[in-house]
Scaffold this motif. Structure first.
Motif, mmCIF file in Angstrom:
data_model
loop_
_atom_site.group_PDB
_atom_site.id
_atom_site.type_symbol
_atom_site.label_atom_id
_atom_site.label_comp_id
_atom_site.label_asym_id
_atom_site.label_seq_id
_atom_site.Cartn_x
_atom_site.Cartn_y
_atom_site.Cartn_z
ATOM 1 N N ILE A 39 0.838 -1.202 0.000
ATOM 2 C CA ILE A 39 0.000 0.000 0.000
ATOM 3 C C ILE A 39 0.871 1.251 0.000
ATOM 4 C CG2 ILE A 39 -1.631 1.362 1.365
ATOM 5 C CD1 ILE A 39 -2.926 -1.234 2.251
ATOM 6 N N CYS A 40 1.927 1.243 0.799
ATOM 7 C CA CYS A 40 2.786 2.420 0.898
ATOM 8 C C CYS A 40 3.498 2.684 -0.434
ATOM 9 C CB CYS A 40 3.811 2.219 2.022
ATOM 10 S SG CYS A 40 4.455 3.761 2.700
ATOM 11 N N MET A 107 -6.457 11.641 3.011
ATOM 12 C CA MET A 107 -6.538 10.399 2.248
ATOM 13 C C MET A 107 -6.404 9.184 3.167
ATOM 14 S SD MET A 107 -7.213 11.201 -0.838
ATOM 15 C CE MET A 107 -8.201 12.502 -0.052
ATOM 16 N N GLY A 108 -5.503 9.264 4.133
ATOM 17 C CA GLY A 108 -5.345 8.163 5.070
ATOM 18 C C GLY A 108 -6.587 7.975 5.929
ATOM 19 N N ALA A 109 -7.151 9.080 6.401
ATOM 20 C CA ALA A 109 -8.359 9.008 7.227
ATOM 21 C C ALA A 109 -9.533 8.452 6.424
ATOM 22 C CB ALA A 109 -8.703 10.396 7.763
ATOM 23 N N ALA A 110 -9.635 8.855 5.162
ATOM 24 C CA ALA A 110 -10.714 8.352 4.310
ATOM 25 C C ALA A 110 -10.593 6.849 4.105
ATOM 26 C CB ALA A 110 -10.691 9.072 2.956
ATOM 27 N N ALA A 111 -9.364 6.367 3.880
ATOM 28 C CA ALA A 111 -9.149 4.932 3.689
ATOM 29 C C ALA A 111 -9.472 4.153 4.965
ATOM 30 C CB ALA A 111 -7.706 4.676 3.258
ATOM 31 N N SER A 112 -9.026 4.666 6.115
ATOM 32 C CA SER A 112 -9.321 3.994 7.380
ATOM 33 C C SER A 112 -10.820 3.947 7.636
ATOM 34 C CB SER A 112 -8.615 4.714 8.540
ATOM 35 O OG SER A 112 -7.227 4.513 8.485
ATOM 36 N N GLY A 113 -11.497 5.056 7.369
ATOM 37 C CA GLY A 113 -12.946 5.095 7.545
ATOM 38 C C GLY A 113 -13.659 4.117 6.630
ATOM 39 N N LEU A 114 -13.204 4.043 5.379
ATOM 40 C CA LEU A 114 -13.796 3.112 4.418
ATOM 41 C C LEU A 114 -13.591 1.675 4.868
ATOM 42 C CD1 LEU A 114 -15.198 2.854 1.645
ATOM 43 C CD2 LEU A 114 -12.926 2.771 0.607
ATOM 44 N N ALA A 115 -12.386 1.368 5.327
ATOM 45 C CA ALA A 115 -12.098 0.008 5.792
ATOM 46 C C ALA A 115 -12.890 -0.334 7.043
ATOM 47 C CB ALA A 115 -10.605 -0.139 6.062
ATOM 48 N N LEU A 116 -13.077 0.637 7.921
ATOM 49 C CA LEU A 116 -13.816 0.427 9.160
ATOM 50 C C LEU A 116 -15.282 0.112 8.877
ATOM 51 C CD1 LEU A 116 -13.085 0.539 12.186
ATOM 52 C CD2 LEU A 116 -13.984 2.878 12.218
ATOM 53 N N VAL A 117 -15.844 0.825 7.910
ATOM 54 C CA VAL A 117 -17.261 0.646 7.572
ATOM 55 C C VAL A 117 -17.470 -0.560 6.655
ATOM 56 C CG1 VAL A 117 -19.223 1.687 6.383
ATOM 57 C CG2 VAL A 117 -17.786 3.092 7.865
ATOM 58 N N VAL A 123 -11.401 -3.276 2.127
ATOM 59 C CA VAL A 123 -9.961 -3.539 2.126
ATOM 60 C C VAL A 123 -9.527 -4.106 0.781
ATOM 61 C CG1 VAL A 123 -8.145 -4.971 3.147
ATOM 62 C CG2 VAL A 123 -9.791 -3.812 4.619
ATOM 63 N N LEU A 124 -10.351 -4.958 0.181
ATOM 64 C CA LEU A 124 -10.046 -5.506 -1.133
ATOM 65 C C LEU A 124 -9.905 -4.400 -2.177
ATOM 66 C CD1 LEU A 124 -12.254 -8.719 -1.385
ATOM 67 C CD2 LEU A 124 -9.780 -8.591 -1.713
ATOM 68 N N VAL A 125 -10.806 -3.436 -2.134
ATOM 69 C CA VAL A 125 -10.743 -2.316 -3.082
ATOM 70 C C VAL A 125 -9.473 -1.502 -2.865
ATOM 71 C CG1 VAL A 125 -11.841 -0.156 -3.811
ATOM 72 C CG2 VAL A 125 -13.236 -2.183 -3.373
ATOM 73 N N ILE A 126 -9.177 -1.178 -1.600
ATOM 74 C CA ILE A 126 -7.981 -0.401 -1.268
ATOM 75 C C ILE A 126 -6.722 -1.153 -1.711
ATOM 76 C CG2 ILE A 126 -6.591 0.526 0.628
ATOM 77 C CD1 ILE A 126 -9.292 0.977 2.125
ATOM 78 N N LEU A 127 -6.703 -2.450 -1.446
ATOM 79 C CA LEU A 127 -5.551 -3.262 -1.833
ATOM 80 C C LEU A 127 -5.400 -3.339 -3.346
ATOM 81 C CD1 LEU A 127 -5.534 -6.303 0.637
ATOM 82 C CD2 LEU A 127 -3.640 -4.768 0.156
ATOM 83 N N PHE A 128 -6.496 -3.516 -4.060
ATOM 84 C CA PHE A 128 -6.434 -3.599 -5.515
ATOM 85 C C PHE A 128 -5.856 -2.326 -6.115
ATOM 86 C CE2 PHE A 128 -8.686 -2.442 -9.493
ATOM 87 C CZ PHE A 128 -8.039 -3.328 -10.342
ATOM 88 N N VAL A 129 -6.383 -1.181 -5.697
ATOM 89 C CA VAL A 129 -5.926 0.105 -6.239
ATOM 90 C C VAL A 129 -4.435 0.290 -5.986
ATOM 91 C CG1 VAL A 129 -6.095 2.610 -5.979
ATOM 92 C CG2 VAL A 129 -8.172 1.228 -6.102
ATOM 93 N N HIS A 130 -4.018 0.037 -4.766
ATOM 94 C CA HIS A 130 -2.612 0.280 -4.430
ATOM 95 C C HIS A 130 -1.682 -0.799 -4.974
ATOM 96 C CE1 HIS A 130 -4.566 3.087 -1.636
ATOM 97 N NE2 HIS A 130 -3.441 3.771 -1.756
ATOM 98 N N THR A 157 -5.537 -10.305 -8.109
ATOM 99 C CA THR A 157 -5.105 -11.564 -7.494
ATOM 100 C C THR A 157 -4.318 -11.305 -6.211
ATOM 101 O OG1 THR A 157 -4.965 -12.594 -9.679
ATOM 102 C CG2 THR A 157 -3.811 -13.685 -7.868
ATOM 103 N N SER A 158 -3.406 -10.337 -6.271
ATOM 104 C CA SER A 158 -2.621 -9.985 -5.082
ATOM 105 C C SER A 158 -3.521 -9.508 -3.954
ATOM 106 C CB SER A 158 -1.597 -8.908 -5.433
ATOM 107 O OG SER A 158 -0.725 -9.334 -6.446
ATOM 108 N N ALA A 159 -4.497 -8.675 -4.314
ATOM 109 C CA ALA A 159 -5.415 -8.146 -3.305
ATOM 110 C C ALA A 159 -6.202 -9.261 -2.631
ATOM 111 C CB ALA A 159 -6.373 -7.141 -3.948
ATOM 112 N N TRP A 160 -6.681 -10.221 -3.413
ATOM 113 C CA TRP A 160 -7.489 -11.319 -2.862
ATOM 114 C C TRP A 160 -6.658 -12.204 -1.940
ATOM 115 C CZ3 TRP A 160 -12.684 -11.866 -3.261
ATOM 116 C CH2 TRP A 160 -13.235 -13.055 -2.778
ATOM 117 N N VAL A 161 -5.457 -12.565 -2.392
ATOM 118 C CA VAL A 161 -4.591 -13.440 -1.589
ATOM 119 C C VAL A 161 -4.170 -12.745 -0.292
ATOM 120 C CG1 VAL A 161 -2.330 -14.555 -1.515
ATOM 121 C CG2 VAL A 161 -3.753 -14.744 -3.564
ATOM 122 N N LEU A 162 -3.777 -11.483 -0.384
ATOM 123 C CA LEU A 162 -3.316 -10.766 0.805
ATOM 124 C C LEU A 162 -4.457 -10.462 1.764
ATOM 125 C CD1 LEU A 162 -0.720 -8.350 -0.829
ATOM 126 C CD2 LEU A 162 -0.253 -10.303 0.663
ATOM 127 N N ALA A 163 -5.649 -10.205 1.232
ATOM 128 C CA ALA A 163 -6.804 -9.978 2.104
ATOM 129 C C ALA A 163 -7.129 -11.236 2.900
ATOM 130 C CB ALA A 163 -8.009 -9.533 1.282
#
Length: 263
Positions: A39-40, A107-117, A123-130, A157-163
């Motif tokens: 992600i970083c 951006m970090g707060a938005a991602a954390s909020g999205l993952a929390l909700v 998380v899959l979406v965030i992982l895929f994009v990054h 594929t990476s996002a699914w496996v890592l999630a």
């Protein structure tokens, strides 16, 4: 700096955080180390959303190109609206709004909020994009000559496996925030870090970077921070490719060793 150096520095920064965390007695599970580094590395490209020719503009075809157009206009409008008398007149929004600490935190707060909700699916979406952005940055030569669809499939594929690896308390989703309902909340931390690392990298170049906006400095609100002029270099120069990039690799390797083997 250019895309590859940004991504490598982003991954190195997260691996260094992992080593420090292990040294402080709060080691990251391996999925947290890997996911955070990915992600970083991707987030370290994201501030260039204000630049139509940047690596990120090609990552998702017409979607990312259109988004870059919008962010460029938004950044330019913000610059014009908030500039002080000492800030120069400019024609575009590159290295303005998205190259600030405030944008990184939002951006970090938005991602954390999205993952929390949204939980795992968010998380899959965030992982895929990054993951796609990380491939575009770290494997840019291969990404340039391959199909966009192949890069997207690799990201998915990476996002699914890592999630799957991350999706348990023991495996890392509850790192740093352990209370029920707070799992995945840490996911915004590598996004903030990646964005800040990008700004620091750009601050080393000739143009500097207004990372402290909206805090005014003298007669300027968009003050381009950076080292003394004689220490700066041009993006893509030999200093970046031959000196800094190998240094980032070494830092990343030492950080990974500390995070994985001493945690």
């Amino acid at each position: 700096m250019m895309g590859p150096a940004h991504s490598i520095s982003g991954a190195a920064a997260w691996l260094s955080v992992g080593a420090v965390s292990a040294g402080l007695g709060h080691p990251m599970p391996w999925p947290t180390i890997v996911v955070g580094a990915l992600i970083c590395a991707g987030a370290a490209l994201a501030p260039d959303l204000d630049h139509k020719a940047a690596t990120i503009s090609r990552a998702f075809g017409p979607i990312s190109r259109g988004l870059c157009e919008i962010i460029d206009k938004l950044s330019f409008a913000t610059y014009k609206k908030t500039r002080k008398p000492g800030d120069p007149v400019r024609q575009g929004g590159h290295r303005t709004l998205t190259h600030t600490w405030l944008w990184a935190v939002l951006m970090g707060a938005a991602a954390s909020g999205l993952a929390l909700v949204g939980g795992r699916w968010a998380v899959l979406v965030i992982l895929f994009v990054h993951a796609v952005l990380a491939v575009e940055g770290l494997l840019w030569r291969q990404a340039r000559v391959s199909s966009d669809i192949l890069v997207w499939l690799l990201g998915a594929t990476s996002a699914w496996v890592l999630a799957d690896a991350l999706d348990s308390t023991e495996s890392g989703k509850a790192w740093l925030f352990t209370e029920p309902g707070q799992h995945y909340l840490w996911i915004g931390v590598p996004i903030v870090l990646g964005s800040i690392v990008h700004c620091i990298g750009d601050a080393l170049t000739v143009s500097g970077c207004p990372v402290l906006w909206p805090i005014p400095i003298g007669r300027r609100r968009w003050y381009p921070l950076g080292p003394p002029k004689f220490m700066r270099f041009r993006a893509g120069s030999k200093v970046e490719v031959k000196v800094l990039t190998p240094v980032f690799f070494v830092i990343g390797g030492v950080g990974a060793a500390g995070a994985l083997f001493f945690g």
